[in-house]
Motif scaffolding. Structure first.
Motif, short mmCIF file in Angstrom:
data_model
loop_
_atom_site.label_atom_id
_atom_site.label_comp_id
_atom_site.label_asym_id
_atom_site.label_seq_id
_atom_site.Cartn_x
_atom_site.Cartn_y
_atom_site.Cartn_z
N TRP A 364 0.91 -1.00 0.02
CA TRP A 364 0.11 0.08 0.13
C TRP A 364 0.98 1.27 -0.03
CZ3 TRP A 364 -4.86 0.03 3.74
CH2 TRP A 364 -5.65 -1.14 3.28
N ILE A 365 0.59 2.08 -0.88
CA ILE A 365 0.94 3.59 -0.65
C ILE A 365 0.07 4.68 -0.76
CG2 ILE A 365 1.55 3.38 -3.32
CD1 ILE A 365 3.51 5.57 -1.08
N LEU A 366 -0.28 5.33 0.55
CA LEU A 366 -1.15 6.41 0.78
C LEU A 366 -0.52 7.94 0.34
CD1 LEU A 366 -1.95 4.02 2.27
CD2 LEU A 366 -3.01 5.79 4.18
N THR A 367 -1.13 8.45 -0.49
CA THR A 367 -0.62 9.67 -0.93
C THR A 367 -1.19 10.96 -0.55
OG1 THR A 367 -1.72 9.60 -3.06
CG2 THR A 367 0.29 8.54 -2.92
N PRO A 368 -1.50 11.22 0.69
CA PRO A 368 -2.25 12.43 1.20
C PRO A 368 -1.58 13.77 1.24
CG PRO A 368 -1.02 11.31 3.09
CD PRO A 368 -0.91 10.41 1.80
N ASN A 400 3.19 2.45 3.40
CA ASN A 400 3.98 3.43 3.14
C ASN A 400 3.23 4.72 2.73
OD1 ASN A 400 6.43 1.66 2.06
ND2 ASN A 400 4.78 0.79 1.09
N LEU A 401 3.70 5.73 3.16
CA LEU A 401 2.98 7.29 3.06
C LEU A 401 3.67 8.05 2.18
CD1 LEU A 401 2.10 8.16 6.71
CD2 LEU A 401 0.57 8.13 4.65
N LEU A 402 3.17 8.69 1.25
CA LEU A 402 4.07 9.98 0.84
C LEU A 402 3.03 11.12 0.90
CD1 LEU A 402 5.83 11.14 -1.48
CD2 LEU A 402 3.97 10.88 -2.98
N LEU A 403 3.81 11.93 1.92
CA LEU A 403 3.32 13.19 2.36
C LEU A 403 3.73 14.15 1.28
CD1 LEU A 403 4.35 12.74 6.31
CD2 LEU A 403 2.27 12.08 5.03
N LYS A 404 2.68 14.68 0.91
CA LYS A 404 2.81 15.72 -0.36
C LYS A 404 2.88 17.14 0.32
CE LYS A 404 -0.79 14.27 -2.64
NZ LYS A 404 -1.91 13.76 -3.49
N GLY A 405 3.82 17.82 -0.27
CA GLY A 405 4.02 19.24 -0.11
C GLY A 405 5.10 19.72 -1.05
N SER A 406 5.61 21.20 -0.73
CA SER A 406 6.64 21.91 -1.43
C SER A 406 7.86 20.84 -1.63
CB SER A 406 6.90 23.29 -1.03
OG SER A 406 7.23 23.11 0.35
N ILE A 407 8.00 20.33 -0.45
CA ILE A 407 9.05 19.14 -0.31
C ILE A 407 8.26 17.99 0.18
CG2 ILE A 407 11.13 18.26 0.58
CD1 ILE A 407 12.38 20.93 0.83
N SER A 408 8.31 16.98 -0.72
CA SER A 408 7.61 15.69 -0.22
C SER A 408 8.49 14.65 0.37
CB SER A 408 6.82 15.10 -1.53
OG SER A 408 5.94 16.07 -1.98
N SER A 417 12.81 7.35 5.41
CA SER A 417 12.10 8.52 4.75
C SER A 417 12.98 8.84 3.83
CB SER A 417 11.95 9.36 6.07
OG SER A 417 10.96 8.94 7.09
N THR A 418 12.61 9.09 2.64
CA THR A 418 13.38 10.05 1.48
C THR A 418 12.51 11.32 1.23
OG1 THR A 418 13.93 8.00 0.48
CG2 THR A 418 14.10 9.77 -0.91
N PHE A 419 13.21 12.32 1.03
CA PHE A 419 12.61 13.53 0.78
C PHE A 419 12.85 13.84 -0.91
CE2 PHE A 419 13.41 13.31 5.40
CZ PHE A 419 12.32 14.31 5.76
N PHE A 420 12.00 14.67 -1.28
CA PHE A 420 12.09 15.03 -2.84
C PHE A 420 11.63 16.36 -2.81
CE2 PHE A 420 10.24 10.57 -2.28
CZ PHE A 420 11.06 10.02 -3.16
N ASP A 421 12.41 17.00 -3.79
CA ASP A 421 12.53 18.51 -3.85
C ASP A 421 12.13 18.82 -5.55
OD1 ASP A 421 12.04 21.11 -3.78
OD2 ASP A 421 14.04 21.73 -3.15
#
Length: 494
Positions: A364-368, A400-408, A417-421
């Motif tokens: 599972w990957i949740l993308t809130p 798994n969670l993808l917490l979306k934002g300006s940096i996710s 935890s892996t950060f994406f910009d």
């Protein structure tokens, strides 16, 4: 790229000094050269530059930078000092600077009247050495700087931020940077969802720290770069057919919200997936065939079609939350064991029915987005512990969670935890989440792991948004459909 703690960062410096070997002063000079390279590429020499220097090594970095800028014909330079004495490397760089650049002792307030509105304000007060909330003259100075016009650049960390102690930070007493120029790897406070906005655009400058220490250091936090993304893209084979690239299934859309389902479906197709099936309301078939004839359509009923032929599923975009939808959704949660992307109304259904988490698994990957994350956690607001809460949630439910934002940030089921910009302000529009969910599902259908699919999906979306922004000359006008049209160019850019 690992994100190291402040204690590990200090240890990495000591290791480089001992094992390269190199003096601490020469290492500071190397850092200043990296700062200079950024300024040469980004700051016009005609602009006034004001450097605020503390008396530690962060202040030493600022003094060394001032000297190097002066040598490169940056003429309008001013340095404000906390004190004329400080760390040995600070004092060495103060002596090297001499009187070639205007200097003054730092006042509580710096009058804007003395400086042009295009001034570049450089924060070299504390860097990563701060361990407590600012107070007194320092707090007053930072609050004064935050009111100034111009461009604000922080060296290593904006003053007032503590690299690891997120909960201790007083956000009103932090230098609000447009750019943060940090060394070798990001610090947690620069990417954490609670504090990242204060850092502006984070630029990681390589100063050649000894690789042996960095490789051996343990960290549960990582920073993803485009180099990482390029290395995972799977080439298309000449001798292949649609069955080689996976079959994705979408439970999405309703009569009033078909746009979300179509955006997700097209993103799934443009990711490279071979086949896409959409389960949606029959009255939307005309719109689907008109907008995206590549879809295979299933009429919404009380049962999903047999799921065994699919390779990945996405649930949620434009789905609605009525009982018929809930029944179909619940069926997938119980019986589907493959990769599963849960977005939008799928997240809202889980928030309403937390017992559904009994079926959660590592596929599972949740993308809130932040609002959906609050609902999942049952909170009214998110605070400095939101990353910790996300990690706890993933470990507890083995998902798994993808917490979306300006940096996710992708939090895996084990808490890594892996950060994406890779984002753009052009993505601050309705439909961006649906597009990303579709991309991730399509990549999962092609055999990418969850971590790979999330990283590549975010990079594709971000790069496509940047290309669309360039073509339309403004982020304001970019629509999700514009971004979809640039996915191909985004692939080609890697």
């Amino acid at each position: 790229m690992k994100i190291l703690s402040i204690s590990q960062t200090q240890a990495a410096d000591r290791y480089a000094i001992e094992h390269e070997p190199i003096s601490s002063l020469d290492l500071m000079e190397r850092a200043a050269q990296a700062l200079l390279s950024w300024f040469l590429q980004n700051i016009d020499p005609s602009r006034p530059i004001v450097l605020i220097c503390g008396k530690g090594n962060n202040g030493g970095d600022g003094l060394a930078l001032a000297r190097l800028l002066k040598a490169k014909d940056y003429r309008n330079l001013s340095v404000f000092l906390v004190d004329h004495s400080g760390s040995p490397d600070f004092e060495a760089n103060l002596n090297r600077l001499g009187s070639s650049v205007y200097q003054d002792l730092l006042k509580d307030q710096i009058s804007q009247d003395e400086f042009a509105n295009d001034t570049v304000w450089v924060d070299a007060l504390f860097g990563s050495g701060l361990s407590r909330v600012l107070e007194g003259r320092y707090a007053t100075c930072i609050q004064s700087l935050n009111t100034k016009e111009g461009t604000k650049v922080a060296i290593d960390l904006p003053s007032g931020l503590m690299g690891d102690a997120i909960a201790k930070c007083d956000l009103d007493l932090v230098f609000k940077a447009d750019f943060t120029l940090t060394f070798q790897y990001p610090k947690l406070a620069l990417v954490h969802p609670y504090t990242s906005a204060l850092a502006g655009q984070v630029e990681v400058l390589d100063i050649g720290l000894h690789p042996n220490y960095i490789q051996s250091a343990e960290s549960r936090f990582h920073w993803s770069t485009l180099t990482d993304i390029k290395s995972i893209i799977k080439p298309r084979k000449k001798h292949s057919y649609k069955g080689d690239y996976g079959h994705a299934y979408l439970l999405a859309g309703s009569p009033n919200t078909m746009g979300a389902a179509l955006i997700a479906g097209e993103a799934c197709a443009r990711s490279g997936a071979g086949l896409i099936s959409l389960n949606t309301a029959k009255e939307t078939f005309g719109a689907c065939n008109s907008r995206l004839p590549e879809l295979m359509l299933y009429e919404r009923s009380s049962q999903n079609p047999g799921l065994e032929s699919y390779h990945a599923i996405v649930c949620g975009p434009g789905l609605g939350q009525d009982e018929a939808v809930n029944s179909l959704f619940k069926d997938i949660l119980q019986y589907w064991q493959g990769p599963l992307v849960l977005d939008a109304d799928a997240l809202n259904l889980i928030a309403k029915n937390p017992s559904y988490l009994q079926w959660a698994n590592e596929n599972w990957i949740l993308t809130p987005h932040p609002g959906e994350f609050k609902r999942l956690l049952g909170l009214d607001q998110l605070g400095p512990d939101q990353l910790d809460l996300g990690i706890e949630y993933c470990r507890k439910h083995h998902l798994n969670l993808l917490l979306k934002g300006s940096i996710s940030v992708l939090i895996e089921s084990n808490g890594d935890s892996t950060f994406f910009d890779f984002g753009s302000s052009a993505l601050a529009k309705g439909g961006s989440g649906d597009l990303l969910a579709g991309l991730i599902c399509g990549l999962l259908a092609q055999g990418y792991t969850i971590k790979q699919a999330v990283g590549l999906g975010m990079a594709l979306q971000g790069r496509a948004a940047q290309i669309a922004e360039q073509e339309l000359a403004s982020p304001h006008a970019v629509l999700s459909s514009d971004i979809l049209n640039q996915i191909g160019k985004a692939y080609a850019s890697f």
